[in-house]
Each structure stands twice: as structure tokens, then as C-alpha cells.
Enzyme design. Structure first.
Site, PDB file in Angstrom:
ATOM      1  N   HIS A  62       0.798  -1.221   0.000  1.00 14.46           N
ATOM      2  CA  HIS A  62       0.000   0.000   0.000  1.00 14.46           C
ATOM      3  C   HIS A  62       0.838   1.282   0.000  1.00 14.46           C
ATOM      4  O   HIS A  62       0.262   2.377  -0.093  1.00 14.46           O
ATOM      5  CB  HIS A  62      -0.928   0.019   1.217  1.00 14.46           C
ATOM      6  CG  HIS A  62      -1.905  -1.107   1.255  1.00 14.46           C
ATOM      7  ND1 HIS A  62      -3.093  -1.096   0.557  1.00 14.46           N
ATOM      8  CD2 HIS A  62      -1.865  -2.301   1.902  1.00 14.46           C
ATOM      9  CE1 HIS A  62      -3.753  -2.229   0.778  1.00 14.46           C
ATOM     10  NE2 HIS A  62      -3.028  -2.982   1.586  1.00 14.46           N
ATOM     11  N   GLU A 126      -7.879  -4.069  -2.670  1.00 10.69           N
ATOM     12  CA  GLU A 126      -8.213  -4.722  -1.399  1.00 10.69           C
ATOM     13  C   GLU A 126      -9.361  -3.925  -0.781  1.00 10.69           C
ATOM     14  O   GLU A 126      -9.158  -2.865  -0.205  1.00 10.69           O
ATOM     15  CB  GLU A 126      -7.012  -4.762  -0.459  1.00 10.69           C
ATOM     16  CG  GLU A 126      -7.300  -5.567   0.798  1.00 10.69           C
ATOM     17  CD  GLU A 126      -6.133  -5.606   1.768  1.00 10.69           C
ATOM     18  OE1 GLU A 126      -6.085  -6.546   2.579  1.00 10.69           O
ATOM     19  OE2 GLU A 126      -5.272  -4.701   1.717  1.00 10.69           O
ATOM     20  N   HIS A 248       2.434 -10.063  12.573  1.00  7.19           N
ATOM     21  CA  HIS A 248       1.235 -10.671  12.002  1.00  7.19           C
ATOM     22  C   HIS A 248       1.166 -12.179  12.242  1.00  7.19           C
ATOM     23  O   HIS A 248       0.066 -12.725  12.369  1.00  7.19           O
ATOM     24  CB  HIS A 248       1.166 -10.404  10.499  1.00  7.19           C
ATOM     25  CG  HIS A 248       0.685  -9.033  10.149  1.00  7.19           C
ATOM     26  ND1 HIS A 248       1.499  -7.919  10.205  1.00  7.19           N
ATOM     27  CD2 HIS A 248      -0.536  -8.583   9.750  1.00  7.19           C
ATOM     28  CE1 HIS A 248       0.810  -6.860   9.849  1.00  7.19           C
ATOM     29  NE2 HIS A 248      -0.427  -7.226   9.560  1.00  7.19           N
ATOM     30  N   ASP A 271       2.362  -6.115   2.633  1.00  2.00           N
ATOM     31  CA  ASP A 271       1.158  -5.395   3.057  1.00  2.00           C
ATOM     32  C   ASP A 271       1.579  -4.064   3.683  1.00  2.00           C
ATOM     33  O   ASP A 271       0.994  -3.585   4.654  1.00  2.00           O
ATOM     34  CB  ASP A 271       0.327  -6.228   4.046  1.00  2.00           C
ATOM     35  CG  ASP A 271      -1.070  -5.662   4.282  1.00  2.00           C
ATOM     36  OD1 ASP A 271      -1.512  -4.809   3.482  1.00  2.00           O
ATOM     37  OD2 ASP A 271      -1.710  -6.048   5.266  1.00  2.00           O
ATOM     38  N   GLY A 307      -2.012  -2.909   8.346  1.00  4.29           N
ATOM     39  CA  GLY A 307      -0.916  -3.183   7.432  1.00  4.29           C
ATOM     40  C   GLY A 307       0.381  -3.361   8.204  1.00  4.29           C
ATOM     41  O   GLY A 307       0.383  -3.686   9.399  1.00  4.29           O
TER      42      GLY A 307
END
Length: 384
Positions: A62, A126, A248, A271, A307
Site C-alpha cells: 500500500h 483490497e 502478524h 502489506d 498493514g
């Protein structure tokens, strides 16, 4: 950026090829491409004690360098692209986040120009076609069902540059949208979903081929309710994205995915959002405020992970040194597998004659020391 290495031979490094690692290997570069033999009068760069691996390919990103792919100007988008190139990502897909449909269509027009001129490898939408139950860092008021007509509107706005759309395929219109994407050669990715096991199987049968950041933004695996994770892990048609930043995913969770899928069906992604390669502070992710502290991005309201600030050189180093994965497996997951998914593996994703001279130089501790893209040094390695 250093000038193009018109005739260069990288010598003495461990070179990771599709067939395995070559000790004391050589990579010949002529112009923008890898050559099958050392060109005459080539400059030799001694990389003894280093690794040479293919340039990284990021399917899901992103932004970075303080710039957003979702809302930034063309120059800001290029700043983000350059930031990730300096961390080894020589092929990059720009990801959007949930917004008004007209706004996303406008962004697709902006980003498609950068795809057409070769700065980006495509666009990934997304949202907004995701579940409010698993929205993560997406604005709930802007979410909508995946109406095939609206999905088609985004594809048309992207002018053939859309590469992937993330959907909660259990929502009304989800399966028909998957079929539409498959018919247009666009990856249908299952993610931000509250689907059951059975609903996920149905989406795969309809043509879905990717799991957006597996484990994150979906129901956890349960013994009597396996949910989407089991369906995505067990089906060989699915390639799973993994965010290997230590936040994550637990290493054991990442290892579980590799055990079931193998490196050819795992794509390591970032991400990343604006803060990647930039630092802590307050940012915007679409309409939502994000606070980055100690490299971890979370929504100001609610605290959901928003993110990452990951770059792929860090993901690579962690995969080898923390997760203890074989270097060859990491190379496949970070280069060859995503290149294949994007349909650009004839040009990038591995070190083979005729392909683009996209490569990364790492030291013995897997710290990035050099990056070449299409024969030009972005970061030229220092040699003795």
C-alpha cells in the site's frame, strides 16, 4: 541511482538459481538483461562472501517512504516505489484500500499510467468488497457487497492493469464476482472474510486462486469449525500470502503454512503502508488514522493492526535466520512464486539468461548490500 552496468559479471557469490545454489557462481549482465555468457570487456565485480538472489516481487503493498499508493500524487507513488526498490523489491503491485467506488476508479486511472510506463506491475484492489466482521483497517461505512457490475467498473477503470481483487466471497455476489475475475484473467483473492469451510471451497471451485494474508482478517482454525484456513491450506490451487514481520504471524504459524503449501504456493508479501522505510508517527490509511509505534502500525481508533512497515529484505532475512527456512525456499516464495501469479515469470522472478537483470546482493548475514533493476544499480555493492 548508478549508471546501467552495460557489461558486468558478478563473480564469487553464492548464486541462487531455479535448480539450486551455485557456490562461487557468476551472473553475467549485458544491458538490461541477464546474459548466457560473459560479454567481452565485461567489468567483473567480486562478490565473494555474498549471496546473489533474484529481485523480490511484492504482490500486496500500500505504500512506503511516507507515501501512499491509495491517495498519493504520482510523484508520491513513485517515492514509495523507490523506497521499496532500495529494499530489493524490483517488481511491485500497488494495493488500494476501501474507499468510495468512484474514488477507487479514479485511483485506478492514476495507477494504471504508472503500470503502463513500467513503474508498477499492476493494481490490487483490497476492498471495498470485504466482510464487516473481518474489516481490519478498512472503513466499515464504505464496505459493500461484491456486485459483479461494480467489480467490472474497477476493472474497466484500470484499463487492463488490474492484477488482483480481494473479496469476501461469502457475501452476496461473491461467487459471481470470482467467476468474472477469472474470465478476465484477474486473480480472485479470498480475504477479509468470515466464510465457512464450505463457502471457501465453493469460492475456490469458482476460480479463486490466492489467500490474502492467510490467517489475518479471517476466522481462526477451530477443531469443529475449520473455516477458510483449512480450505485454503489444503487446496493445491491456492497460493497463500504471508506477512513475515514477526507481528502478524508467529513463526510456528508461518511454518505450518510452509509445511502444507510448500514454497511454490507461498508468496511472502509486505502489506506495507506509508511508514515502511520511513519511521514511527501518525499516518492515514484511506480515511482512517494510523499510529505507528516501534514499527507496528495500528488504527488510532480500535487498535487493529493496519498493514505493516515491512520491507521484503527484512522478510527475507527473518525467514532464513528466525524461521530457519532454506534459502532456496525463501527465494521461490519472495520472487518466483509471485512472479508466476502475476504472469511475468518469463521476465522476472529467477536468475536465468534472457530475463531482466533484476537481482539482490546480500551479505553472509542476509543483510542487503546491493540492488540491480533492469541492469541498473539502485544500490551498488561496495567491494574491496
Amino acid at each position: 541511482m548508478a549508471p546501467r552496468a552495460e557489461r558486468t559479471v558478478l563473480a564469487g557469490a553464492r548464486v541462487v538459481l531455479p535448480t539450486g545454489t551455485v557456490e562461487d557462481g557468476r551472473v553475467a549482465v549485458e544491458g538490461a538483461r541477464i546474459s548466457g555468457s560473459a560479454p567481452e570487456s565485461a567489468r567483473t565485480v567480486d562478490l565473494t562472501g555474498h549471496w546473489v538472489v533474484p529481485g523480490f516481487v511484492d504482490l500486496h503493498n500500500h505504500g512506503g517512504g511516507g507515501a501512499s499508493f491509495t491517495s498519493g500524487t504520482v510523484e508520491e507513488v513513485l517515492t514509495g516505489v523507490r523506497t521499496h526498490r532500495e529494499h530489493g523489491t524490483t517488481t511491485l503491485v500497488a494495493s488500494t484500500v476501501t474507499g468510495e467506488l468512484d474514488f477507487l476508479a479514479h485511483r485506478a486511472g492514476v495507477l494504471s499510467e504508472l503500470v503502463e510506463q513500467g513503474d508498477l506491475a499492476g493494481i490490487h484492489f483490497e476492498g471495498p468488497f470485504i466482510s464487516p466482521c473481518r474489516k481490519g483497517a478498512h472503513s466499515e461505512r464504505l464496505l459493500r457487497h461484491p456486485d459483479p457490475a461494480e467489480v467490472r467498473k474497477l476493472l474497466d477503470a484500470a484499463r487492463g492493469t488490474a492484477r488482483m481483487v480481494t473479496l469476501a466471497t461469502e457475501l452476496p455476489g461473491g461467487i459471481d464476482s470470482v467467476r468474472l475475475l477469472a474470465e478476465h484473467g484477474v486473480i480472485a483473492a479470498i480475504g477479509h472474510t468470515d466464510a465457512t469451510y464450505e463457502q471457501t471451497v465453493a469460492a475456490i471451485d469458482a476460480g479463486a486462486t490466492v489467500a490474502t494474508h492467510l490467517f489475518n482478517a479471517m476466522p481462526p482454525l477451530a477443531h469443529r469449525d475449520p473455516g477458510p484456513i483449512a480450505a485454503l491450506l489444503e487446496d493445491e490451487r491456492i497460493t497463500v500470502e504471508l506477512i513475515n514481520d514477526g507481528t502478524h504471524l508467529h513463526p510456528a504459524t508461518l511454518g505450518l503454512a510452509y509445511h502444507h503449501k510448500g514454497a511454490d504456493r507461498v508468496a511472502l508479501i509486505t502489506d506495507a503502508m506509508d511508514a515502511a522505510g520511513f519511521g514511527d508517527g501518525r499516518y492515514q490509511l484511506g480515511p482512517l488514522a494510523v499510529e505507528v509505534t516501534d514499527g507496528v502500525a495500528r488504527l488510532v481508533e480500535g487498535g487493529s493492526i493496519a498493514g505493516s512497515t515491512l520491507t521484503l529484505d527484512t522478510a527475507f532475512r527473518r525467514a532464513v535466520t528466525v524461521d530457519r527456512l532454506p534459502v532456496e525456499d525463501v527465494v521461490r516464495s519472495i520472487s518466483a512464486t509471485p512472479a508466476r501469479l502475476l504472469g511475468v515469470d518469463d521476465r522476472v522472478g529467477s536468475l536465468e539468461p534472457g530475463k531482466d537483470a533484476d537481482l539482490v546482493v546480500l551479505d553472509e548475514d542476509f543483510v542487503l548490500k546491493g540492488v540491480m533493476r533492469r541492469g541498473e544499480w539502485i544500490i551498488e555493492p561496495k567491494t574491496a
